[in-house]
Design a protein around this motif. Structure first.
Motif, mmCIF file in Angstrom:
data_model
loop_
_atom_site.group_PDB
_atom_site.id
_atom_site.type_symbol
_atom_site.label_atom_id
_atom_site.label_comp_id
_atom_site.label_asym_id
_atom_site.label_seq_id
_atom_site.Cartn_x
_atom_site.Cartn_y
_atom_site.Cartn_z
ATOM 1 N N PRO A 85 41.078 54.413 16.649
ATOM 2 C CA PRO A 85 40.003 53.541 16.151
ATOM 3 C C PRO A 85 39.293 52.747 17.258
ATOM 4 O O PRO A 85 38.121 52.416 17.117
ATOM 5 C CB PRO A 85 40.717 52.597 15.179
ATOM 6 C CG PRO A 85 41.880 53.405 14.707
ATOM 7 C CD PRO A 85 42.313 54.227 15.905
ATOM 8 N N SER A 86 39.969 52.470 18.358
ATOM 9 C CA SER A 86 39.340 51.708 19.450
ATOM 10 C C SER A 86 38.349 52.533 20.259
ATOM 11 O O SER A 86 37.589 51.987 21.065
ATOM 12 C CB SER A 86 40.415 51.142 20.380
ATOM 13 O OG SER A 86 41.162 52.209 20.955
ATOM 14 N N ASP A 87 38.331 53.843 20.073
ATOM 15 C CA ASP A 87 37.413 54.727 20.805
ATOM 16 C C ASP A 87 36.068 54.751 20.086
ATOM 17 O O ASP A 87 35.919 55.411 19.066
ATOM 18 C CB ASP A 87 37.964 56.156 20.880
ATOM 19 C CG ASP A 87 39.333 56.240 21.526
ATOM 20 O OD1 ASP A 87 39.577 55.512 22.506
ATOM 21 O OD2 ASP A 87 40.151 57.041 21.053
ATOM 22 N N GLN A 88 35.092 54.015 20.610
ATOM 23 C CA GLN A 88 33.787 53.970 19.937
ATOM 24 C C GLN A 88 32.982 55.239 20.171
ATOM 25 O O GLN A 88 32.222 55.655 19.318
ATOM 26 C CB GLN A 88 33.013 52.752 20.392
ATOM 27 C CG GLN A 88 33.678 51.471 19.943
ATOM 28 C CD GLN A 88 32.872 50.246 20.305
ATOM 29 O OE1 GLN A 88 31.799 50.335 20.881
ATOM 30 N NE2 GLN A 88 33.397 49.091 19.967
ATOM 31 N N LEU A 89 33.153 55.841 21.352
ATOM 32 C CA LEU A 89 32.462 57.086 21.690
ATOM 33 C C LEU A 89 33.497 58.155 22.002
ATOM 34 O O LEU A 89 34.619 57.836 22.414
ATOM 35 C CB LEU A 89 31.553 56.888 22.906
ATOM 36 C CG LEU A 89 30.495 55.798 22.807
ATOM 37 C CD1 LEU A 89 29.787 55.616 24.143
ATOM 38 C CD2 LEU A 89 29.508 56.111 21.695
ATOM 39 N N LEU A 90 33.120 59.412 21.855
ATOM 40 C CA LEU A 90 34.054 60.499 22.172
ATOM 41 C C LEU A 90 34.517 60.421 23.629
ATOM 42 O O LEU A 90 35.692 60.613 23.930
ATOM 43 C CB LEU A 90 33.400 61.848 21.879
ATOM 44 C CG LEU A 90 33.099 62.126 20.409
ATOM 45 C CD1 LEU A 90 32.284 63.398 20.268
ATOM 46 C CD2 LEU A 90 34.380 62.206 19.593
ATOM 47 N N ARG A 91 33.584 60.141 24.529
ATOM 48 C CA ARG A 91 33.940 60.014 25.948
ATOM 49 C C ARG A 91 35.014 58.940 26.160
ATOM 50 O O ARG A 91 35.889 59.074 27.009
ATOM 51 C CB ARG A 91 32.678 59.714 26.772
ATOM 52 C CG ARG A 91 32.926 59.627 28.266
ATOM 53 C CD ARG A 91 31.665 59.210 29.035
ATOM 54 N NE ARG A 91 31.188 57.920 28.565
ATOM 55 C CZ ARG A 91 29.973 57.696 28.076
ATOM 56 N NH1 ARG A 91 29.096 58.658 27.980
ATOM 57 N NH2 ARG A 91 29.629 56.485 27.679
ATOM 58 N N ASP A 92 34.959 57.860 25.368
ATOM 59 C CA ASP A 92 35.950 56.788 25.484
ATOM 60 C C ASP A 92 37.363 57.301 25.209
ATOM 61 O O ASP A 92 38.327 56.867 25.841
ATOM 62 C CB ASP A 92 35.645 55.648 24.508
ATOM 63 C CG ASP A 92 34.322 54.942 24.793
ATOM 64 O OD1 ASP A 92 33.771 55.099 25.905
ATOM 65 O OD2 ASP A 92 33.832 54.251 23.877
ATOM 66 N N ALA A 93 37.495 58.221 24.258
ATOM 67 C CA ALA A 93 38.815 58.780 23.937
ATOM 68 C C ALA A 93 39.356 59.570 25.126
ATOM 69 O O ALA A 93 40.545 59.475 25.463
ATOM 70 C CB ALA A 93 38.735 59.665 22.699
ATOM 71 N N ALA A 94 38.492 60.357 25.776
ATOM 72 C CA ALA A 94 38.924 61.129 26.947
ATOM 73 C C ALA A 94 39.374 60.193 28.066
ATOM 74 O O ALA A 94 40.413 60.423 28.710
ATOM 75 C CB ALA A 94 37.799 62.039 27.422
ATOM 76 N N LEU A 95 38.613 59.130 28.299
ATOM 77 C CA LEU A 95 38.976 58.170 29.354
ATOM 78 C C LEU A 95 40.279 57.440 29.020
ATOM 79 O O LEU A 95 41.114 57.216 29.901
ATOM 80 C CB LEU A 95 37.843 57.160 29.555
ATOM 81 C CG LEU A 95 36.601 57.722 30.243
ATOM 82 C CD1 LEU A 95 35.430 56.743 30.111
ATOM 83 C CD2 LEU A 95 36.886 58.035 31.702
ATOM 84 N N ARG A 96 40.460 57.068 27.757
ATOM 85 C CA ARG A 96 41.700 56.392 27.356
ATOM 86 C C ARG A 96 42.893 57.313 27.561
ATOM 87 O O ARG A 96 43.927 56.912 28.093
ATOM 88 C CB ARG A 96 41.611 55.929 25.891
ATOM 89 C CG ARG A 96 42.897 55.251 25.393
ATOM 90 C CD ARG A 96 42.840 54.935 23.904
ATOM 91 N NE ARG A 96 42.352 56.026 23.095
ATOM 92 C CZ ARG A 96 43.072 57.130 22.804
ATOM 93 N NH1 ARG A 96 44.297 57.300 23.267
ATOM 94 N NH2 ARG A 96 42.553 58.083 22.027
ATOM 95 N N GLU A 97 42.767 58.571 27.132
ATOM 96 C CA GLU A 97 43.872 59.522 27.296
ATOM 97 C C GLU A 97 44.188 59.763 28.775
ATOM 98 O O GLU A 97 45.351 59.863 29.151
ATOM 99 C CB GLU A 97 43.547 60.847 26.587
ATOM 100 C CG GLU A 97 43.574 60.758 25.076
ATOM 101 C CD GLU A 97 44.971 60.690 24.482
ATOM 102 O OE1 GLU A 97 45.973 60.897 25.203
ATOM 103 O OE2 GLU A 97 45.082 60.441 23.272
#
Length: 186
Positions: A85-97
């Protein structure tokens, strides 16, 4: 304030921008389009038969790509996984992972030129059923975001999920579709 996952509109816009570059892949993404017209969140790991995941294709100064050995699958893959839920953009999910699995913070990477808002690759692959998580067999639609390692930063593995890592030349990148797209880079 509650964070919201990437919206269906965001996923659709990113997909259409990607397909503007790779129009021959539209037919390959039929499961994604089906998820985008469904009532469920396409980025939720509980959306079946397919949902969106994100990976980070990290390129170092020697033009090698980071691969991590995932304990769950026993495979060498790019850092990545499910959206949160904290990933506002798809790119954010990649960076978080990338940060979670390899210890490389977003501040240490720079998006690949021309791919700031468009993934390098979108891949659809089958996932086996996981009865322990009450998950049927399904598909991941993996948005693969490309970054350069901008600052020299050591890889620090998340030992709960990751067993090791390798830097591989473009020609031996694990994913054939990523390998083909990297070969096109000058």
């Amino acid at each position: 304030m509650t964070s919201l996952p990437p919206s269906t509109e965001h996923v659709r816009a990113v997909t259409e921008a990607y397909l503007a570059r790779h129009p021959d892949e539209r037919g390959y993404l039929t499961m994604l389009f089906a998820a985008l017209v469904g009532a469920d969140d396409p980025t939720s790991r509980k959306t079946f038969p397919a949902h969106v995941t994100c990976s980070a294709i990290l390129i170092n100064g020697e033009r090698h790509v980071l691969h991590i050995l995932h304990k769950a699958s026993g495979k060498l893959l790019a850092p990545g996984g499910h959206n949160e839920p904290s990933d506002q953009l798809l790119r954010d999910a990649a960076l978080r992972e990338l940060h979670e699995e390899a210890g490389i913070p977003p501040s240490a990477v720079v998006p690949l030129a021309g791919h700031e808002d468009i993934p390098l690759d979108i891949d659809v692959h089958a996932i086996d059923a996981n009865p322990s998580k009450n998950e049927p067999a399904h598909h991941h639609v993996d948005f693969r975001w490309a970054f350069h390692l901008g600052a020299d930063h050591a890889v620090t593995l998340q030992e709960e999920e990751v067993d090791g890592y390798q830097w591989r030349p473009f020609a031996t990148t694990a994913s054939p579709t990523v390998r083909a797209k990297l070969a096109q880079l000058t």
